[in-house]
Write a protein that holds these residues in place. Structure first.
Motif, PDB file in Angstrom:
ATOM      1  N   LEU A 272     -35.434 -40.995  20.123  1.00 38.44           N
ATOM      2  CA  LEU A 272     -34.715 -39.781  19.730  1.00 38.44           C
ATOM      3  C   LEU A 272     -33.538 -40.113  18.826  1.00 38.44           C
ATOM      4  CD1 LEU A 272     -34.802 -37.812  23.094  1.00 38.44           C
ATOM      5  CD2 LEU A 272     -36.136 -37.403  21.040  1.00 38.44           C
ATOM      6  N   ALA A 273     -32.918 -41.256  19.078  1.00 39.30           N
ATOM      7  CA  ALA A 273     -31.750 -41.635  18.269  1.00 39.30           C
ATOM      8  C   ALA A 273     -32.170 -42.271  16.954  1.00 39.30           C
ATOM      9  CB  ALA A 273     -30.863 -42.588  19.062  1.00 39.30           C
ATOM     10  N   LEU A 274     -33.451 -42.658  16.882  1.00 35.85           N
ATOM     11  CA  LEU A 274     -33.931 -43.406  15.724  1.00 35.85           C
ATOM     12  C   LEU A 274     -33.666 -42.728  14.376  1.00 35.85           C
ATOM     13  CD1 LEU A 274     -35.192 -46.185  15.718  1.00 35.85           C
ATOM     14  CD2 LEU A 274     -37.424 -45.122  15.411  1.00 35.85           C
TER      15      LEU A 274
ATOM     16  N   GLY B  92     -18.108 -37.814  19.343  1.00 39.19           N
ATOM     17  CA  GLY B  92     -18.748 -39.057  19.767  1.00 39.19           C
ATOM     18  C   GLY B  92     -17.741 -40.109  20.191  1.00 39.19           C
ATOM     19  N   GLN B  93     -16.596 -40.147  19.518  1.00 39.02           N
ATOM     20  CA  GLN B  93     -15.571 -41.141  19.853  1.00 39.02           C
ATOM     21  C   GLN B  93     -14.991 -40.840  21.234  1.00 39.02           C
ATOM     22  OE1 GLN B  93     -13.551 -40.173  16.321  1.00 39.02           O
ATOM     23  NE2 GLN B  93     -15.077 -41.214  15.076  1.00 39.02           N
ATOM     24  N   LEU B  94     -14.883 -39.558  21.563  1.00 37.36           N
ATOM     25  CA  LEU B  94     -14.470 -39.178  22.916  1.00 37.36           C
ATOM     26  C   LEU B  94     -15.463 -39.730  23.929  1.00 37.36           C
ATOM     27  CD1 LEU B  94     -13.324 -35.633  24.012  1.00 37.36           C
ATOM     28  CD2 LEU B  94     -14.999 -36.854  25.353  1.00 37.36           C
ATOM     29  N   ILE B 157     -24.685 -41.223  20.192  1.00 38.95           N
ATOM     30  CA  ILE B 157     -24.083 -41.562  21.488  1.00 38.95           C
ATOM     31  C   ILE B 157     -24.558 -40.628  22.596  1.00 38.95           C
ATOM     32  CG2 ILE B 157     -21.930 -40.235  21.465  1.00 38.95           C
ATOM     33  CD1 ILE B 157     -20.607 -43.047  22.248  1.00 38.95           C
ATOM     34  N   VAL B 158     -24.962 -39.405  22.219  1.00 36.66           N
ATOM     35  CA  VAL B 158     -25.524 -38.501  23.221  1.00 36.66           C
ATOM     36  C   VAL B 158     -26.738 -39.153  23.879  1.00 36.66           C
ATOM     37  CG1 VAL B 158     -26.759 -36.319  23.533  1.00 36.66           C
ATOM     38  CG2 VAL B 158     -24.687 -36.379  22.147  1.00 36.66           C
ATOM     39  N   ASP B 273     -23.485 -36.280  31.285  1.00 32.05           N
ATOM     40  CA  ASP B 273     -24.019 -36.287  29.916  1.00 32.05           C
ATOM     41  C   ASP B 273     -23.328 -35.267  29.011  1.00 32.05           C
ATOM     42  OD1 ASP B 273     -25.179 -34.147  31.100  1.00 32.05           O
ATOM     43  OD2 ASP B 273     -27.251 -34.843  30.891  1.00 32.05           O
ATOM     44  N   SER B 274     -22.707 -34.243  29.607  1.00 34.98           N
ATOM     45  CA  SER B 274     -22.001 -33.277  28.752  1.00 34.98           C
ATOM     46  C   SER B 274     -20.504 -33.576  28.739  1.00 34.98           C
ATOM     47  CB  SER B 274     -22.248 -31.865  29.261  1.00 34.98           C
ATOM     48  OG  SER B 274     -21.774 -31.744  30.586  1.00 34.98           O
TER      49      SER B 274
END
Lengths: 303, 350
Positions: A272-274, B92-94, B157-158, B273-274
């Motif tokens: 998914l991140a790909l 994302g940095q958070l 990062i998610v 995850d959230s």
């Protein structure tokens, strides 16, 4: 041919459909010099409006039309902010995404309430072509919208590269000052590009509710808009290459799901991140040579 | 008959503080249509939005709780935007900061708080910087647009967190994908008993003061502001713009990482995850509303925190969907952006 591969090809086309629509939409905007980060929100709005209009009127085609209109409106809002007022494109686009997502969620709650069973519609049927053939049957058993998405690609190519309108759009994205000096209205052209782009993004979003799922969920777009932003760069702002990118992404997603079902122990998150990782690598390799439209991100102010 | 002409000239100074106030009024006017559609009275709704949360001590403190991560992400965004680096990656940095805080909190959470808490803060800051590193290098070395790369890093990062929480970090006891709790010495202590307000709020305020000082009073701040105002101008003045932007990008990421530390150590006590929950994107709203001025950012974070708390009150009292709060926030951003431009025009009577 192996059943696995046939299923994979069919699924790839399905996953790629919304991406093709929305990426072409983003391509239009960027070619005219506007990075539209409203894409994620516009797809979300399209998914919501399409679903709501279809469930109220009972007609999927009215749903699709309503989604397209909502996308045009989103494009107009982006135009008002980033073209007319010359607001920073990143912040206005992101603001529009946040607004459209929250507005859709708010409206969904008002219209459908907080029911335990989510409302659903009878979604589009799959077309039956070559249905007797064990290989071609499943591959060609797609939604009409998937065929439309693929058919639109040469149309977009033709408009952008073979018509005066397309030439002007590209000119506005490369050198608005010169275009203006040639007597072409920069504002109008960028606005029309944003309207066309918005409609395509919203149609892409509505495919998910009107064809794929038949219902609306809160995580329905889940970053697909950002994937499309990558695909435009990955496809070097060219419609045909964009298709390849969308198919590649669709293929990887479909493969990932199938491998998971087969019980493969590889973390599916990598797949998914790909696309995001690949885009960053592609940008790194292209570096300075990435052929951004020269006027991308630059608001045009007429002196 | 009076005749007016609109011309391009800076508006008088006294209009500057008026902009957010007028923007708030315009936004409320527009969003009241939605409140009417939800079959509620707009005036009543805005009373519950703005006044009710402040009328009890608990909910007033809750506003500060909500504002804490927003102050940090808002300051993070401000730091980058000031130097002309459009960091959209605070989200994302958070998350990176939260991952580091969780790891430190689990690993060292049974040592003394004097060790555990500073370690967490440093870890979160470094992780936020690390997640900001690739876009910053690409920007400085290859001129790759940072907006797209920071945005992509948010998505990556998610999936990384999702992998952590479904795999190696999964708490075997919980039914949800979440990490085990951090050790008790790593938990941010409460400032006021019976409220959720924790020392993260104080940390956020300290960051505001430091960043204010950095931007307004130091040579680095001057270089940042010059780079943000005009790259060519700054280069002409002998400023190393690339280096300035690079530093700003990394520090911005570090500050966003602190927001992640604060959420893990002050609110959740584990990784979920959230964890970012749009706090990073809302930071862009906060920074814009605050006019990229650290003090203004702190005030606007409090206001957005009030709207967050208020939207829950409105939902409870009047049955208006809670998403109204997000609509108000994002509409406020767009209205403010539109109005900022009026700063560059003035109306002249002929």
């Amino acid at each position: 041919m192996d059943e696995f591969i046939v299923g994979l090809i069919a699924a790839t086309l399905r996953v790629a459909t919304p991406l093709i629509f929305a990426t072409l939409g983003e391509l239009f905007c960027e070619r005219a010099g506007v990075l539209n980060l409203g894409i994620e929100g516009t797809m979300f709005l399209g998914a919501f409006v399409g679903f709501t209009a279809a469930s109220m009127t009972g007609s999927l085609w009215i749903g699709l039309l309503a989604a397209a209109i909502s996308g045009i409106l989103s494009g107009l809002l982006m135009s008002l902010l980033s073209v007319r007022l010359g607001v920073n494109q990143h912040v206005s686009g992101l603001g529009i995404t946040l607004l459209l997502i929250s507005l859709s969620l708010f409206s969904y709650r008002i219209i459908f309430g907080e029911s335990k069973i989510p409302p659903s519609i009878n979604s589009f049927d799959l077309l039956k072509i070559f249905s007797d053939n064990p290989v071609l049957g499943p591959i060609f058993s797609q939604y009409l919208l998937t065929y439309i998405a693929i058919a639109i690609i040469p149309v977009v190519w033709y408009i952008l590269f073979r018509t005066t309108f397309g030439l002007n759009i590209r000119a506005v994205g490369e050198n608005p000052e010169a275009t203006d000096a040639a007597g072409i209205n920069v504002y109008k052209l960028r606005t029309s590009a944003l309207m066309i782009g918005g409609a395509l993004m919203a149609i892409g979003g509505s495919f998910i509710t009107l064809a794929q799922l038949g219902s609306f969920t809160f995580g329905i777009i889940a970053g697909r808009g950002w994937v499309c932003i990558s695909l435009v760069i990955f496809g070097n702002w060219h419609p045909i290459k964009v298709l390849l990118g969308a198919l590649l992404f669709g293929g990887v997603s479909a493969l990932q799901l199938r491998l998971q079902l087969k019980g493969l122990k590889l973390p599916y998150e990598i797949f998914l991140a790909l696309p995001y990782i690949v885009t960053i690598i592609a940008l790194t390799i292209a570096g300075r040579n990435a052929s951004y439209p020269a006027a991308l991100l630059k608001p045009y102010k007429r002196e | 008959m009076f005749k007016f002409r609109i011309e391009r000239a800076p508006a008088p100074m006294w209009t500057k503080p008026l902009i957010p106030i007028v923007a708030i009024l315009v936004t409320f006017l527009i969003t009241s249509i939605l409140i009417i559609l939800a079959k509620a009275n707009p005036l009543q709704a805005y009373y519950h939005f703005l006044i009710t949360p402040l009328s009890s001590t608990f909910s007033a403190l809750e506003v500060l709780v909500k504002a804490t991560p927003l102050i940090l992400t808002g300051i993070a965004v401000t730091f980058a935007f000031t130097s002309g680096y459009f960091n959209i990656g605070a989200e994302g940095q958070l998350a990176a900061g939260a991952i580091a805080a969780t790891w430190v909190g689990i690993t060292f959470g049974n040592l003394s708080p004097i060790i555990a808490i500073p370690l967490m803060i440093i870890g979160g800051f470094v992780a936020g910087m690390a997640w900001a590193l690739i876009p910053a290098i690409l920007k400085v070395k290859l001129k790759v647009d940072e907006v797209v790369t920071t945005l992509l890093m948010n998505s990556i990062i998610v999936y990384f967190i999702s992998w952590l929480l479904n795999g190696p970090w999964r708490d075997p006891i919980s039914n949800w994908p979440q990490s085990p709790d951090i050790g008790s010495s790593a938990i941010f202590f409460r400032l006021i008993p019976k409220s959720r307000l924790h020392i993260g709020f104080i940390i956020a305020l300290i960051v505001v003061v430091i960043v204010y000082f950095l931007i307004k009073k130091t040579p680095l701040g001057l270089r940042m502001r010059a780079s943000g105002a005009s790259k060519t101008g700054a280069e002409f003045a002998g400023i190393n713009v690339s280096k300035t932007i690079f530093i700003a990008a990394l520090v911005s990421g570090g500050i966003a990482g602190l927001a992640g530390v604060s959420e893990v150590a002050g609110i959740h006590y584990h990784l979920i995850d959230s964890i970012s929950n749009e706090l990073g994107y809302t930071g862009i709203i906060v920074a814009t509303l605050g006019g990229l001025h650290p003090i203004g950012v702190a005030i606007s974070a409090l206001f957005i925190g009030l709207i967050d708390t208020g939207s829950q009150t409105v939902s409870r009292m009047l049955g208006v969907p809670v998403y109204l709060g997000n609509v108000v926030q994002s509409a406020l951003l767009l209205v403010t952006l539109g109005m900022l431009l009026f700063q560059n025009y003035r109306i002249k009577r002929l």
